[in-house]
Design a protein around this motif. Structure first.
Motif, short mmCIF file in Angstrom:
data_model
loop_
_atom_site.label_atom_id
_atom_site.label_comp_id
_atom_site.label_asym_id
_atom_site.label_seq_id
_atom_site.Cartn_x
_atom_site.Cartn_y
_atom_site.Cartn_z
N GLY A 84 -6.25 7.26 18.00
CA GLY A 84 -4.99 7.91 18.33
C GLY A 84 -4.55 7.74 19.76
O GLY A 84 -3.58 8.38 20.20
N SER A 85 -5.22 6.87 20.52
CA SER A 85 -4.89 6.71 21.94
C SER A 85 -3.49 6.15 22.16
O SER A 85 -2.90 6.34 23.23
N TRP A 86 -2.93 5.47 21.16
CA TRP A 86 -1.57 4.91 21.34
C TRP A 86 -0.55 6.03 21.50
O TRP A 86 0.45 5.85 22.22
N ILE A 87 -0.79 7.18 20.88
CA ILE A 87 0.11 8.31 21.04
C ILE A 87 0.06 8.83 22.47
O ILE A 87 1.06 9.33 23.01
N GLU A 88 -1.10 8.69 23.13
CA GLU A 88 -1.28 9.16 24.50
C GLU A 88 -0.86 8.11 25.53
O GLU A 88 -1.01 8.33 26.74
N GLY A 89 -0.37 6.96 25.08
CA GLY A 89 0.08 5.92 26.01
C GLY A 89 -1.06 5.09 26.59
O GLY A 89 -0.97 4.63 27.72
N LEU A 90 -2.12 4.88 25.80
CA LEU A 90 -3.27 4.15 26.30
C LEU A 90 -3.70 3.06 25.32
O LEU A 90 -3.55 3.19 24.11
N PHE A 91 -4.26 1.98 25.87
CA PHE A 91 -5.14 1.09 25.13
C PHE A 91 -6.55 1.65 25.37
O PHE A 91 -6.98 1.74 26.52
N ASP A 92 -7.26 2.03 24.34
CA ASP A 92 -8.59 2.62 24.52
C ASP A 92 -9.50 2.09 23.42
O ASP A 92 -9.41 2.52 22.27
N MET A 128 0.83 -1.20 0.00
CA MET A 128 0.00 0.00 0.00
C MET A 128 0.87 1.25 0.00
O MET A 128 1.90 1.31 0.67
N ARG A 129 0.41 2.27 -0.76
CA ARG A 129 1.12 3.54 -0.81
C ARG A 129 0.15 4.66 -0.40
O ARG A 129 -0.97 4.74 -0.91
N THR A 130 0.61 5.52 0.51
CA THR A 130 -0.17 6.67 0.94
C THR A 130 0.50 7.92 0.39
O THR A 130 1.68 8.16 0.62
N GLU A 131 -0.27 8.75 -0.33
CA GLU A 131 0.26 9.95 -0.95
C GLU A 131 -0.40 11.18 -0.36
O GLU A 131 -1.63 11.28 -0.30
N VAL A 132 0.41 12.15 0.09
CA VAL A 132 -0.13 13.36 0.73
C VAL A 132 0.70 14.57 0.30
O VAL A 132 1.80 14.44 -0.23
N LEU A 133 0.13 15.74 0.58
CA LEU A 133 0.88 16.98 0.41
C LEU A 133 1.27 17.54 1.78
O LEU A 133 2.39 17.93 2.01
N GLY A 134 0.33 17.61 2.68
CA GLY A 134 0.60 18.07 4.05
C GLY A 134 -0.59 17.73 4.91
O GLY A 134 -1.70 18.22 4.68
N THR A 135 -0.41 16.87 5.92
CA THR A 135 -1.55 16.38 6.68
C THR A 135 -1.08 15.60 7.90
O THR A 135 0.11 15.44 8.12
N VAL A 136 -2.04 15.10 8.71
CA VAL A 136 -1.75 14.28 9.88
C VAL A 136 -2.49 12.96 9.73
O VAL A 136 -3.71 12.94 9.57
N PHE A 137 -1.76 11.85 9.83
CA PHE A 137 -2.38 10.54 9.65
C PHE A 137 -1.54 9.47 10.32
O PHE A 137 -0.36 9.66 10.61
N ASP A 138 -2.17 8.32 10.57
CA ASP A 138 -1.50 7.13 11.09
C ASP A 138 -1.45 6.08 9.99
O ASP A 138 -2.41 5.92 9.23
N VAL A 139 -0.36 5.34 9.95
CA VAL A 139 -0.25 4.15 9.12
C VAL A 139 0.05 2.98 10.03
O VAL A 139 0.95 3.04 10.86
N ASN A 140 -0.73 1.91 9.90
CA ASN A 140 -0.52 0.69 10.67
C ASN A 140 -0.32 -0.44 9.68
O ASN A 140 -1.26 -0.82 8.97
N ALA A 141 0.89 -0.96 9.61
CA ALA A 141 1.21 -1.97 8.60
C ALA A 141 2.20 -2.98 9.16
O ALA A 141 3.31 -3.14 8.64
N TYR A 142 1.80 -3.65 10.25
CA TYR A 142 2.64 -4.71 10.80
C TYR A 142 2.57 -5.95 9.90
O TYR A 142 1.51 -6.25 9.35
N PRO A 143 3.66 -6.67 9.74
CA PRO A 143 3.64 -7.90 8.94
C PRO A 143 2.57 -8.87 9.44
O PRO A 143 2.45 -9.10 10.65
#
Length: 311
Positions: free
Chosen positions: A233-241, A169-184
């Motif tokens: 986005g709770s992982w950024i805050e140090g939580l499982f939510d 998968m390829r994600t294309e942006v110009l300027g933005t905020v996003f998460d990518v989750n791509a664990y094997p």
């Protein structure tokens, strides 16, 4: 919590538990949750029996109720399902220079932050690997490669699109905020918080907007759905939510944070939805105890693998 359990704790303890386990109404902040959790653990570390008390604490902390969906009848002769396979990752955050590229890799239970030459900020999740150039070329798109999970805050540059390559998968942006989750071994997904991105896979391209996620399905097609950004986005805050999330998805997230293999007895109960809020600073044993207290599954640890079975 019954009267006998209440008598085990002081008024201050009960206040901390309420902060930790509030399951309805306004949720406590990540800072409040973490502070209360650490205070409670410190007060009770020496004088409580771990096996029985942690079960009571976890039940009070989580304050969760399964939705009560009935189990689907077990199918016979089902083989164990692999939800997540532990990866070969470093024991500490490492940065390796390889020619004109830099490879940043993280261990279990840790994140790392990096700023690229264009000012783009990236927070790399646990057990993840990011490959990026020392500096971006002036005549080509900005490109990085990701295995695992990361939050991207991309610096706007209309002349140089930003590409995140994650498996197929390829994600294309110009300027933005996003998460990518791509664990094997897991379905790759992109969650958008701000701006606009275009997701590509083979000949398929789809645009997503804030509050949406794109998931690469098993049939190799992209599927777009709405998502709760606060929980995502709770992982950024140090939580499982997780609110009303399938047990199987919750277990995959736990596997990717602690880097522990997870198998399930069958698929029949993995779709049962649960509510779960817990600090990521907790140990794996504490998280497993809290999940077992929900009664929706029996989770045990054998041969370096978490096994999820019907209770």
């Amino acid at each position: 919590m019954n009267d006998e359990e209440k008598n085990m704790y002081s008024d201050e303890d009960l206040r901390l538990l309420q902060v930790l386990g509030e399951a309805a109404g306004e949720q406590p902040s990540a800072e409040e949750t973490e502070k209360a959790w650490q205070q409670f653990r410190q007060q009770h570390r020496q004088r409580q029996n771990n096996r029985y008390i942690w079960a009571s604490v976890a039940a009070a902390v989580v304050c969760l109720l399964a939705l009560g969906l009935p189990f689907i009848g077990e199918r016979t002769n089902e083989r164990p399902i692999e939800l997540y396979a532990a990866l070969d990752v470093p024991s500490k955050t490492t940065t390796v220079e390889a020619g004109d590229s830099i490879v940043l890799a993280t261990p279990p239970e840790q994140t790392a932050e990096v700023r690229l030459s264009d000012g783009t900020r990236i927070v790399l999740g646990a057990n993840s690997r990011l490959t990026y150039p020392r500096s971006f070329a002036l005549d080509a798109p900005r490109e990085v490669r990701l295995s695992g999970e990361a939050r991207f805050e991309v610096t706007h540059d209309a002349d140089h699109p930003f590409w995140v390559i994650s498996g197929e998968m390829r994600t294309e942006v110009l300027g933005t905020v996003f998460d990518v989750n791509a664990y094997p071994g897991n379905r790759a997904r992109v969650i958008l918080y701000e701006g606009h991105v275009r997701i590509g896979h083979q000949q398929e391209q789809l645009d997503i907007h804030p509050g949406q996620q794109a998931v690469l399905q098993d049939n190799r097609h992209l599927n777009i759905t709405s998502v709760n950004l606060k929980q995502a986005g709770s992982w950024i805050e140090g939580l499982f939510d997780y609110d009303n999330m399938p047990l199987g998805e919750v277990m995959k997230h736990i596997g990717t944070w602690y880097n522990v293999s997870i198998t399930a007895q069958s698929e029949s109960f993995l779709e049962r939805r649960i509510h779960f809020r817990f600090p990521r600073t907790a140990s794996l044993n504490e998280v497993v105890t809290a999940l077992n207290d929900l009664g929706v599954a029996r989770i045990t640890f054998h041969h370096q693998t978490l096994q999820v079975e019907k209770p």
